[in-house]
Design a protein around this motif. Structure first.
Motif, mmCIF file in Angstrom:
data_model
loop_
_atom_site.group_PDB
_atom_site.id
_atom_site.type_symbol
_atom_site.label_atom_id
_atom_site.label_comp_id
_atom_site.label_asym_id
_atom_site.label_seq_id
_atom_site.Cartn_x
_atom_site.Cartn_y
_atom_site.Cartn_z
ATOM 1 N N MET A 1 -67.159 -16.058 -16.073
ATOM 2 C CA MET A 1 -67.361 -17.397 -16.634
ATOM 3 C C MET A 1 -66.013 -18.013 -16.995
ATOM 4 S SD MET A 1 -69.658 -19.706 -17.584
ATOM 5 C CE MET A 1 -71.224 -18.896 -17.956
ATOM 6 N N ASP A 2 -65.634 -19.075 -16.282
ATOM 7 C CA ASP A 2 -64.379 -19.778 -16.544
ATOM 8 C C ASP A 2 -64.650 -21.045 -17.352
ATOM 9 O OD1 ASP A 2 -62.730 -17.993 -15.149
ATOM 10 O OD2 ASP A 2 -63.141 -18.985 -13.247
ATOM 11 N N THR A 3 -63.852 -21.251 -18.383
ATOM 12 C CA THR A 3 -63.977 -22.435 -19.230
ATOM 13 C C THR A 3 -62.806 -23.369 -18.963
ATOM 14 O OG1 THR A 3 -65.056 -21.133 -20.956
ATOM 15 C CG2 THR A 3 -64.174 -23.281 -21.597
ATOM 16 N N PHE A 4 -63.127 -24.665 -18.820
ATOM 17 C CA PHE A 4 -62.085 -25.678 -18.606
ATOM 18 C C PHE A 4 -62.194 -26.747 -19.685
ATOM 19 C CE2 PHE A 4 -62.628 -23.728 -14.503
ATOM 20 C CZ PHE A 4 -61.343 -23.675 -13.978
ATOM 21 N N LEU A 5 -61.058 -27.107 -20.259
ATOM 22 C CA LEU A 5 -61.004 -28.234 -21.180
ATOM 23 C C LEU A 5 -60.637 -29.482 -20.391
ATOM 24 C CD1 LEU A 5 -59.181 -26.686 -24.260
ATOM 25 C CD2 LEU A 5 -61.627 -27.088 -23.964
ATOM 26 N N ALA A 6 -61.341 -30.565 -20.660
ATOM 27 C CA ALA A 6 -61.050 -31.842 -20.007
ATOM 28 C C ALA A 6 -60.025 -32.584 -20.846
ATOM 29 C CB ALA A 6 -62.326 -32.666 -19.873
ATOM 30 N N SER B 1 -54.802 -35.253 -24.105
ATOM 31 C CA SER B 1 -55.704 -35.165 -25.257
ATOM 32 C C SER B 1 -57.040 -34.596 -24.790
ATOM 33 C CB SER B 1 -55.924 -36.538 -25.891
ATOM 34 O OG SER B 1 -54.719 -37.030 -26.440
ATOM 35 N N VAL B 2 -57.560 -33.591 -25.498
ATOM 36 C CA VAL B 2 -58.823 -32.965 -25.124
ATOM 37 C C VAL B 2 -59.980 -33.912 -25.435
ATOM 38 C CG1 VAL B 2 -60.400 -31.056 -25.583
ATOM 39 C CG2 VAL B 2 -57.943 -30.639 -25.484
ATOM 40 N N ILE B 3 -60.815 -34.184 -24.428
ATOM 41 C CA ILE B 3 -61.944 -35.089 -24.633
ATOM 42 C C ILE B 3 -63.294 -34.443 -24.275
ATOM 43 C CG2 ILE B 3 -60.452 -37.059 -24.099
ATOM 44 C CD1 ILE B 3 -62.162 -37.305 -21.459
ATOM 45 N N GLY B 4 -63.283 -33.214 -23.778
ATOM 46 C CA GLY B 4 -64.531 -32.554 -23.405
ATOM 47 C C GLY B 4 -64.260 -31.194 -22.801
ATOM 48 N N LYS B 5 -65.301 -30.597 -22.207
ATOM 49 C CA LYS B 5 -65.156 -29.272 -21.610
ATOM 50 C C LYS B 5 -66.277 -29.021 -20.609
ATOM 51 C CE LYS B 5 -67.960 -26.553 -24.812
ATOM 52 N NZ LYS B 5 -68.974 -26.172 -23.814
ATOM 53 N N VAL B 6 -66.121 -27.923 -19.860
ATOM 54 C CA VAL B 6 -67.161 -27.480 -18.931
ATOM 55 C C VAL B 6 -66.905 -26.009 -18.620
ATOM 56 C CG1 VAL B 6 -65.880 -28.116 -16.828
ATOM 57 C CG2 VAL B 6 -68.393 -28.021 -16.792
ATOM 58 N N HIS B 7 -67.988 -25.263 -18.349
ATOM 59 C CA HIS B 7 -67.891 -23.868 -17.941
ATOM 60 C C HIS B 7 -68.427 -23.748 -16.516
ATOM 61 C CE1 HIS B 7 -67.578 -22.647 -22.276
ATOM 62 N NE2 HIS B 7 -68.309 -23.742 -22.417
ATOM 63 N N GLY C 1 -67.614 -43.004 -18.162
ATOM 64 C CA GLY C 1 -67.545 -42.345 -16.862
ATOM 65 C C GLY C 1 -66.862 -40.991 -16.866
ATOM 66 N N PHE C 2 -66.454 -40.498 -18.050
ATOM 67 C CA PHE C 2 -65.753 -39.220 -18.093
ATOM 68 C C PHE C 2 -66.685 -38.052 -17.774
ATOM 69 C CE2 PHE C 2 -63.001 -41.651 -21.210
ATOM 70 C CZ PHE C 2 -61.956 -41.835 -20.308
ATOM 71 N N GLY C 3 -67.929 -38.138 -18.234
ATOM 72 C CA GLY C 3 -68.878 -37.058 -17.961
ATOM 73 C C GLY C 3 -69.100 -36.852 -16.476
ATOM 74 N N ARG C 4 -69.273 -37.954 -15.742
ATOM 75 C CA ARG C 4 -69.451 -37.863 -14.294
ATOM 76 C C ARG C 4 -68.216 -37.257 -13.624
ATOM 77 N NH1 ARG C 4 -72.271 -40.322 -9.978
ATOM 78 N NH2 ARG C 4 -73.629 -41.395 -11.448
ATOM 79 N N ASP C 5 -67.047 -37.667 -14.088
ATOM 80 C CA ASP C 5 -65.827 -37.175 -13.453
ATOM 81 C C ASP C 5 -65.611 -35.688 -13.749
ATOM 82 O OD1 ASP C 5 -63.694 -38.169 -11.736
ATOM 83 O OD2 ASP C 5 -62.351 -37.594 -13.346
ATOM 84 N N ILE C 6 -65.925 -35.253 -14.971
ATOM 85 C CA ILE C 6 -65.828 -33.829 -15.289
ATOM 86 C C ILE C 6 -66.778 -33.035 -14.397
ATOM 87 C CG2 ILE C 6 -66.270 -32.075 -17.059
ATOM 88 C CD1 ILE C 6 -65.389 -34.158 -19.148
#
Length: 298
Positions: free
Chosen positions: A204-209, A214-220, A243-248
């Motif tokens: 499981m890899d975690t990425f910070l957006a 500046s950190v604005i979100g994340k995804v695994h 639109g950040f959620g779609r781009d992440i």
């Protein structure tokens, strides 16, 4: 009616390769009879057992045998929070013989020894035997979650070039826990935040957006048996609706494509309409629904 002649149980803190193969065989038998989803987390558990030390004082794997044949399984997962997740199955030829009841009794005994106050029982909404058993435990319905798979090519939006995904380090554990509390209303156990570098060792890899650093979100993201999974995606409140959620999401899909996955899936709470609409608009389609039922010590 079939009866049990030589039953036995095996309780373990973690899975080994032999356990893993036996449980997969049992899962195949169950899915030949019922078209349901089983969220057993077997690959995650095996990878974790192979790559880090396991607390030997905690029992997480409960296996029921008849004449050395595995006919029932129940497992505990705890993803760095105060809540236990439990799922399991019984061979179709050995149902209504008290196998699941016995396994669940052992799970409850283990739960009583832990500090965790909540336990979630998971079941596909279309599994009549599973739902009926959970009702007998007096667990209360908590929520439901869709499993969704990407159909065809992802429908991308406008790429935000200043938005980058950075692989998380152990020093980011508190930030990840903080975001989980915002997105999923969970709190990490004190001093027991999940370490992303350790999680990477078992898949499981975690990425910070980051937007302009500046950190604005994340995804695994995770790849198991050719299937790429996207989990825990979130955008901090101040950055939503832009639109950040779609781009992440699209960047996560791209990273999985780089690993030559055959399918891409994700999970989303049924009540999270905004996220559901986003995923549908990007080409994901619901394939199954997992119901969660809660038991509390208090």
């Amino acid at each position: 009616m079939k009866t049990l002649i030589n039953p036995s149980t095996k309780l373990k803190s973690s899975l080994d390769r032999e356990d893993y193969e036996e449980i997969l065989t049992l899962k195949k038998c169950c899915l030949e009879i019922e078209d349901v989803s089983l969220k057993l987390e077997l690959d995650y558990k095996l990878n974790k057992a192979l790559n880090e030390s396991i607390d030997k004082d905690k029992i997480n794997e409960f296996m029921f045998y008849e004449d050395e044949k595995l006919i029932g399984y129940m497992g505990i997962c705890q993803f760095g929070s105060d809540t236990l997740e439990v799922n399991g199955m019984v061979h179709p030829d050995f149902r209504r013989l008290g196998v699941f009841k016995r396994l669940f009794s052992l799970v409850r005994d283990e739960w009583s020894k832990r500090e965790s106050q909540k336990m979630l029982l998971l079941c596909d909404c279309n599994s009549t035997p599973g739902i009926n058993f959970i009702k007998s435990t007096v667990a209360h319905y908590e929520n439901s979650e869709y499993e969704m798979f990407l159909v065809g090519e992802a429908r991308e939006g406008v790429t935000i070039k200043s938005l980058k995904l950075r692989k998380a380090l152990n020093k980011d554990a508190k930030e990840i826990a903080r975001q989980n509390a915002i997105y999923f209303q969970v709190s990490s156990l004190d001093g027991n935040s999940t370490l992303p570098e350790e999680e990477s060792k078992h898949g499981m890899d975690t990425f910070l957006a980051e937007l302009n650093e500046s950190v604005i979100g994340k995804v695994h993201i995770e790849v198991q048996n050719g299937v790429g999974g996207i989990y825990g995606l979130g955008v901090l409140p101040d950055y939503r609706g832009k639109g950040f959620g779609r781009d992440i999401l699209m960047k996560a899909v791209e990273k999985l494509r780089e690993q030559q996955v055959q399918q891409i899936m994700l999970q989303v709470a049924v009540k999270n309409r905004k996220a559901l609409n986003l995923y549908q608009s990007c080409g994901f389609k619901e394939t199954s629904t997992m119901d969660y039922f809660k038991l509390s010590k208090i």
